[in-house]
Design a protein around this motif. Structure first.
Motif, PDB file in Angstrom:
ATOM      1  N   SER A 221      11.238 -10.817  -3.785  1.00 46.29           N
ATOM      2  CA  SER A 221      12.191 -10.842  -3.251  1.00 46.29           C
ATOM      3  C   SER A 221      12.374  -9.699  -2.531  1.00 46.29           C
ATOM      4  CB  SER A 221      13.471 -11.323  -3.880  1.00 46.29           C
ATOM      5  OG  SER A 221      13.426  -9.993  -4.929  1.00 46.29           O
ATOM      6  N   LYS A 222      11.858  -8.314  -3.091  1.00 46.09           N
ATOM      7  CA  LYS A 222      11.233  -7.073  -2.449  1.00 46.09           C
ATOM      8  C   LYS A 222      10.372  -6.820  -1.745  1.00 46.09           C
ATOM      9  CE  LYS A 222      12.834  -5.232  -7.088  1.00 46.09           C
ATOM     10  NZ  LYS A 222      12.980  -4.677  -8.542  1.00 46.09           N
ATOM     11  N   GLY A 223       9.470  -7.829  -0.794  1.00 44.98           N
ATOM     12  CA  GLY A 223       8.372  -7.701  -0.265  1.00 44.98           C
ATOM     13  C   GLY A 223       6.917  -7.904  -0.579  1.00 44.98           C
ATOM     14  N   SER A 224       6.236  -8.246   0.296  1.00 48.29           N
ATOM     15  CA  SER A 224       4.975  -7.786  -0.260  1.00 48.29           C
ATOM     16  C   SER A 224       4.136  -7.401  -0.559  1.00 48.29           C
ATOM     17  CB  SER A 224       4.126  -7.920   1.517  1.00 48.29           C
ATOM     18  OG  SER A 224       5.479 -10.207   1.847  1.00 48.29           O
ATOM     19  N   TYR A 225       3.874  -7.133  -1.516  1.00 48.07           N
ATOM     20  CA  TYR A 225       2.553  -6.592  -2.353  1.00 48.07           C
ATOM     21  C   TYR A 225       0.719  -6.694  -1.768  1.00 48.07           C
ATOM     22  CZ  TYR A 225       6.554  -4.315  -4.158  1.00 48.07           C
ATOM     23  OH  TYR A 225       7.517  -4.316  -4.898  1.00 48.07           O
ATOM     24  N   TYR A 226      -0.274  -5.742  -2.335  1.00 49.07           N
ATOM     25  CA  TYR A 226      -1.543  -5.785  -2.249  1.00 49.07           C
ATOM     26  C   TYR A 226      -1.249  -6.134  -3.577  1.00 49.07           C
ATOM     27  CZ  TYR A 226      -0.424  -4.949   2.265  1.00 49.07           C
ATOM     28  OH  TYR A 226      -0.438  -4.961   4.210  1.00 49.07           O
ATOM     29  N   LEU A 248      -4.210  -4.779 -11.895  1.00 53.35           N
ATOM     30  CA  LEU A 248      -4.537  -3.350 -11.890  1.00 53.35           C
ATOM     31  C   LEU A 248      -3.457  -2.487 -11.498  1.00 53.35           C
ATOM     32  CD1 LEU A 248      -6.438  -1.530 -13.447  1.00 53.35           C
ATOM     33  CD2 LEU A 248      -8.150  -1.008 -10.947  1.00 53.35           C
ATOM     34  N   CYS A 249      -2.899  -3.381 -10.291  1.00 52.41           N
ATOM     35  CA  CYS A 249      -1.975  -2.608  -9.111  1.00 52.41           C
ATOM     36  C   CYS A 249      -1.725  -2.937  -8.117  1.00 52.41           C
ATOM     37  CB  CYS A 249      -1.912  -0.564  -8.793  1.00 52.41           C
ATOM     38  SG  CYS A 249      -3.518  -0.183  -7.937  1.00 52.41           S
ATOM     39  N   SER A 250      -0.446  -2.304  -7.687  1.00 51.74           N
ATOM     40  CA  SER A 250       0.703  -3.493  -6.961  1.00 51.74           C
ATOM     41  C   SER A 250       1.028  -2.421  -5.720  1.00 51.74           C
ATOM     42  CB  SER A 250       1.278  -4.005  -6.994  1.00 51.74           C
ATOM     43  OG  SER A 250       1.531  -5.426  -7.970  1.00 51.74           O
ATOM     44  N   ILE A 251       0.341  -2.723  -4.819  1.00 52.63           N
ATOM     45  CA  ILE A 251       0.745  -1.780  -3.020  1.00 52.63           C
ATOM     46  C   ILE A 251       1.534  -2.265  -2.254  1.00 52.63           C
ATOM     47  CG2 ILE A 251      -0.705  -0.349  -1.631  1.00 52.63           C
ATOM     48  CD1 ILE A 251      -3.066  -0.222  -3.283  1.00 52.63           C
ATOM     49  N   PRO A 252       2.408  -1.311  -1.961  1.00 49.34           N
ATOM     50  CA  PRO A 252       3.824  -2.641  -0.962  1.00 49.34           C
ATOM     51  C   PRO A 252       3.097  -2.516   0.198  1.00 49.34           C
ATOM     52  CG  PRO A 252       4.589  -0.002  -1.801  1.00 49.34           C
ATOM     53  CD  PRO A 252       3.446  -0.383  -2.434  1.00 49.34           C
ATOM     54  N   SER A 253       3.572  -3.487   1.091  1.00 45.55           N
ATOM     55  CA  SER A 253       3.182  -3.165   2.293  1.00 45.55           C
ATOM     56  C   SER A 253       4.275  -2.653   3.079  1.00 45.55           C
ATOM     57  CB  SER A 253       3.364  -4.760   2.735  1.00 45.55           C
ATOM     58  OG  SER A 253       2.911  -4.852   4.286  1.00 45.55           O
ATOM     59  N   VAL A 254       3.277  -1.930   4.097  1.00 45.04           N
ATOM     60  CA  VAL A 254       4.179  -0.769   4.920  1.00 45.04           C
ATOM     61  C   VAL A 254       5.139  -1.710   5.607  1.00 45.04           C
ATOM     62  CG1 VAL A 254       4.116   0.289   7.181  1.00 45.04           C
ATOM     63  CG2 VAL A 254       2.561   0.792   5.424  1.00 45.04           C
ATOM     64  N   ASP A 255       5.060  -2.769   6.035  1.00 46.75           N
ATOM     65  CA  ASP A 255       6.092  -3.696   6.652  1.00 46.75           C
ATOM     66  C   ASP A 255       6.057  -5.346   5.568  1.00 46.75           C
ATOM     67  OD1 ASP A 255       7.856  -5.857   8.461  1.00 46.75           O
ATOM     68  OD2 ASP A 255       6.813  -5.144  10.572  1.00 46.75           O
ATOM     69  N   GLN A 277      -5.036  -2.989   7.601  1.00 45.76           N
ATOM     70  CA  GLN A 277      -5.753  -2.902   8.920  1.00 45.76           C
ATOM     71  C   GLN A 277      -4.372  -3.867   9.687  1.00 45.76           C
ATOM     72  OE1 GLN A 277      -8.751  -5.068   9.500  1.00 45.76           O
ATOM     73  NE2 GLN A 277      -8.934  -6.397   8.605  1.00 45.76           N
ATOM     74  N   PRO A 278      -4.272  -3.803  10.772  1.00 41.01           N
ATOM     75  CA  PRO A 278      -2.905  -3.809  12.147  1.00 41.01           C
ATOM     76  C   PRO A 278      -3.004  -5.511  12.418  1.00 41.01           C
ATOM     77  CG  PRO A 278      -3.712  -1.769  13.344  1.00 41.01           C
ATOM     78  CD  PRO A 278      -5.253  -2.364  12.108  1.00 41.01           C
ATOM     79  N   ILE A 279      -4.367  -6.134  11.977  1.00 39.16           N
ATOM     80  CA  ILE A 279      -3.975  -7.305  11.895  1.00 39.16           C
ATOM     81  C   ILE A 279      -2.943  -7.383  11.087  1.00 39.16           C
ATOM     82  CG2 ILE A 279      -5.072  -9.964  11.691  1.00 39.16           C
ATOM     83  CD1 ILE A 279      -7.426  -8.406  12.103  1.00 39.16           C
ATOM     84  N   LYS A 280      -1.817  -8.507  11.063  1.00 33.92           N
ATOM     85  CA  LYS A 280      -1.028  -8.682  10.629  1.00 33.92           C
ATOM     86  C   LYS A 280      -0.185 -10.005  10.185  1.00 33.92           C
ATOM     87  CE  LYS A 280       0.340  -4.428   9.899  1.00 33.92           C
ATOM     88  NZ  LYS A 280       1.171  -3.968   8.639  1.00 33.92           N
ATOM     89  N   LEU A 281       0.124 -10.580   9.354  1.00 33.53           N
ATOM     90  CA  LEU A 281       0.569 -12.707   9.168  1.00 33.53           C
ATOM     91  C   LEU A 281       2.064 -12.435   9.506  1.00 33.53           C
ATOM     92  CD1 LEU A 281      -0.903 -12.619   6.031  1.00 33.53           C
ATOM     93  CD2 LEU A 281      -2.522 -14.013   8.001  1.00 33.53           C
ATOM     94  N   ASP A 282       2.892 -12.236   9.541  1.00 35.06           N
ATOM     95  CA  ASP A 282       4.103 -13.025  10.230  1.00 35.06           C
ATOM     96  C   ASP A 282       4.760 -13.811   8.674  1.00 35.06           C
ATOM     97  OD1 ASP A 282       7.191 -14.235  10.575  1.00 35.06           O
ATOM     98  OD2 ASP A 282       6.594 -12.672  12.978  1.00 35.06           O
ATOM     99  N   LEU A 283       5.579 -13.530   8.580  1.00 36.47           N
ATOM    100  CA  LEU A 283       5.232 -14.570   6.821  1.00 36.47           C
ATOM    101  C   LEU A 283       6.761 -15.180   7.048  1.00 36.47           C
ATOM    102  CD1 LEU A 283       5.625 -11.906   4.219  1.00 36.47           C
ATOM    103  CD2 LEU A 283       3.626 -13.492   4.778  1.00 36.47           C
ATOM    104  N   LEU A 284       7.846 -14.813   7.872  1.00 38.68           N
ATOM    105  CA  LEU A 284       8.855 -15.676   8.931  1.00 38.68           C
ATOM    106  C   LEU A 284       8.440 -16.762   9.455  1.00 38.68           C
ATOM    107  CD1 LEU A 284      11.858 -16.811   8.855  1.00 38.68           C
ATOM    108  CD2 LEU A 284      11.362 -15.193  10.839  1.00 38.68           C
ATOM    109  N   LYS A 285       7.036 -16.819   9.977  1.00 44.37           N
ATOM    110  CA  LYS A 285       6.714 -18.127  10.963  1.00 44.37           C
ATOM    111  C   LYS A 285       5.677 -18.670   9.655  1.00 44.37           C
ATOM    112  CE  LYS A 285       6.180 -15.954  15.780  1.00 44.37           C
ATOM    113  NZ  LYS A 285       5.308 -15.557  16.676  1.00 44.37           N
ATOM    114  N   ILE A 286       5.266 -18.341   8.575  1.00 42.15           N
ATOM    115  CA  ILE A 286       4.118 -18.608   8.042  1.00 42.15           C
ATOM    116  C   ILE A 286       5.195 -20.325   7.636  1.00 42.15           C
ATOM    117  CG2 ILE A 286       2.837 -18.849   5.881  1.00 42.15           C
ATOM    118  CD1 ILE A 286       1.678 -16.183   6.771  1.00 42.15           C
ATOM    119  N   VAL A 287       6.095 -19.609   6.656  1.00 40.99           N
ATOM    120  CA  VAL A 287       7.168 -20.458   6.151  1.00 40.99           C
ATOM    121  C   VAL A 287       7.963 -21.947   7.466  1.00 40.99           C
ATOM    122  CG1 VAL A 287       9.145 -20.336   5.058  1.00 40.99           C
ATOM    123  CG2 VAL A 287       7.940 -18.654   4.455  1.00 40.99           C
ATOM    124  N   THR A 288       8.544 -20.954   8.576  1.00 38.12           N
ATOM    125  CA  THR A 288       8.842 -22.038   9.279  1.00 38.12           C
ATOM    126  C   THR A 288       7.924 -22.753  10.310  1.00 38.12           C
ATOM    127  OG1 THR A 288       9.016 -20.362  11.023  1.00 38.12           O
ATOM    128  CG2 THR A 288      11.083 -21.171   9.528  1.00 38.12           C
TER     129      THR A 288
END
Length: 557
Positions: A221-226, A248-255, A277-288
């Motif tokens: 709910s707080k966003g995407s993490y690596y 080991l750790c979680s890195i928040p996504s810039v977007d 890298q600037p290849i992006k996944l649009d999570l809203l589009k994936i969900v819908t």
């Protein structure tokens, strides 16, 4: 450049066009041969069959050369859209005393079994969205549109090992444990049952003691993490799988709603390096996606306005470096090696300046011919080996706006541009002659001896077509090349196997499966002397094999 069995080819066509009309064309190749047959469905051969040996297969090679990749591209009257969607076909070349047998088996995944049972594509894949079940009534078919995409377990990318066991993997949360002798699926393993991740890469890194590192996304709910994942080296009980795995750790996504796509990551002796890298996944589009009738591949996009970010994570503490190392927009699928030396972290990778290639590898494109095929190739950016050098000791006294790299003969740069930002430019790890061969991908090294350490040689495929059409050995000392090539033959990822009691880095052989779409039932396992790059022998298989992705060699005593 040293060339082995080198056939001259007109290279002027490979130079980038400067015409304004071709601004989105990276090359100007004409007359590419059709490769349609390398993405044609085949039957599996679960019982071992003999191969014809031409030349000599060294008798010291004893073990299984395992390969993974798509092998079925349609179910009933339904066809998959993307190369990554085909049903996983596992291959084994058993090598013993100079002889080779071959067997293959379709992965017994839920996706494969469900598709087979319904005689249609019933499980959505990366580039293919399943249609509503025709056996349901109109209302049920309407409601099914509102269901989310279930993650596929069609693990068709690679063979990997955890705690000494072999698994096949893709990029979802599901792997399958596989018996390397029979190729039978023995257990389905879900990462999310052990740690809070929604998937993991098909390219983990393994330490000499067996400890394994990987990466996986999580969506909250707080966003995407690596997430950087660590898996223990050994099992406490015979039947365990990923028990003891930890984040080991979680890195928040810039977007938060548009995380970066990544296929792999780099690892040095003390650091895991994640490249955002600037290849992006649009999570809203994936969900819908299912509601809109769109696949996951339709939700991936390239944003060249964004920089690339190198994140450094200390493996032993899990601490993420406060310094963000930036570079211009680039696309990378496979890293070559990473190591630390003289206060710097050196990262070698295959990269291109455009990130749209992944969505262009649909099966329709790969089955084109003539000018249409040329057009697909010419609009794909080539990947080339590059080196970035990251200064590790950046503190309050580190100067701004000057190159921090003091390594001799290095033309890479790293400049501190803000308190916690260093901007980096790369050094090419190749000469001009690599442009003749369309760049390089599927890189491999003498992994067990030189991963995370300074090294000299790497191997890969040259790409004068949509798939590899040459094998290349690159010598970082002088950036010299050796090349293996034959017209009409398409080698897969080269895998290095060291000789017994090897004393030099390139003492050993290179193994690659070579696909021959112009000749029926003549695919072969190629064995090259890794030092000279001369052919030692080949094992010709009397069945057709599609072009695959990744493999590994499992030595036996």
């Amino acid at each position: 450049m040293d060339t082995v069995k080198h056939q001259k080819r007109n290279t002027s066509a490979l130079k980038k066009s400067r015409s304004a009309k071709n601004i989105n064309h990276y090359t100007n190749v004409r007359g590419l041969p059709s490769i349609e047959k390398i993405v044609s469905s085949v039957e599996d051969t679960p019982r071992p069959i003999s191969t014809q040996i031409i030349g000599t297969i060294p008798e010291w090679i004893n073990g299984n050369f395992l390969r993974n990749g798509p092998g079925k591209f349609e179910i009933g009257n339904h066809k998959f859209n993307h190369w990554f969607d085909g049903m996983a076909l596992l291959h084994q070349f058993k090598i013993s005393n100079g002889q080779v047998t071959y067997k293959s088996r379709f992965l017994s995944s839920d996706s494969y079994q469900t598709n087979k049972e319904h005689n249609r594509i019933a499980i959505s894949e990366f580039g293919t969205v399943t249609m509503p079940d025709p056996c349901k009534n109109v209302f049920q078919r309407f409601l099914s549109r509102f269901e989310s995409h279930k993650p596929t377990d069609n693990a068709n990318v690679s063979f990997v090992t955890y705690k000494g066991d072999y698994y096949v993997s893709t990029e979802t949360n599901i792997m399958h444990k596989v018996d390397p002798e029979t190729l039978e699926t023995t257990e389905k393993v879900d990462w999310s049952k052990f740690i809070a991740v929604n998937g993991a890469t098909a390219h983990p890194h393994t330490e000499p003691d067996g400890t394994t590192y990987n990466m996986g996304n999580s969506y909250t709910s707080k966003g995407s993490y690596y997430n950087i994942i660590q898996v223990p080296p050994t099992k406490k009980t015979e039947d365990e799988t990923l028990e003891g795995a930890s984040v080991l750790c979680s890195i928040p996504s810039v977007d938060k709603t548009k995380p970066s796509y990544y296929h792999s990551f780099a690892m040095s002796e003390n650091y895991v390096v994640f490249i955002e890298q600037p290849i992006k996944l649009d999570l809203l589009k994936i969900v819908t996606g299912k509601l809109r009738g769109k696949s996951i591949s339709d939700s991936i996009f390239w944003d060249p306005k964004l920089n690339t970010i190198f994140h450094l994570i200390h493996k032993h503490s899990g601490k993420v470096s406060s310094i963000k190392y930036l570079a211009k927009p680039l696309s990378t699928f496979h890293q070559i090696n990473a190591f630390e030396e003289d206060g710097f972290l050196i990262i070698d990778l295959c990269a291109s300046d455009d990130g749209q290639a992944i969505t262009n590898y649909n099966i329709q494109n790969m089955r084109k011919s003539g000018e249409a095929l040329d057009e697909v190739y010419n609009t794909l950016s080539r990947a080339f080996p590059r080196r970035f050098v990251l200064p590790l000791n950046v503190d309050r006294d580190t100067p701004y706006n000057q190159n921090l790299i003091t390594r001799p003969n290095s033309i890479a740069t790293s400049v501190r541009i803000a308190k916690n930002k260093v901007f980096c430019t790369h050094e090419d790890l190749h000469g001009e002659d690599l442009h003749e061969y369309g760049g390089l991908e599927f890189p491999q090294i003498n992994y067990h001896k030189f991963n995370t350490h300074p090294y000299r040689y790497f191997y890969g495929c040259g790409f004068r077509h949509l798939v590899g059409d040459t094998l290349i050995k690159m010598d970082l000392c002088g950036k010299r090349m050796k090349v293996w090539e034959h017209p009409g033959q398409y080698p897969s990822e080269p895998v290095f196997v060291p000789s017994p009691n090897a004393t030099e880095e390139d003492d050993g052989v290179i193994m690659s499966v070579v696909i021959t779409p112009d000749e029926d039932k003549s695919t072969f396992l190629l064995v090259l002397d890794a030092k000279t790059f001369e052919e030692l022998g080949r094992a010709v298989v009397p069945v057709n094999i599609p072009y695959g992705f990744h493999g590994t060699f499992s030595a036996t005593a």
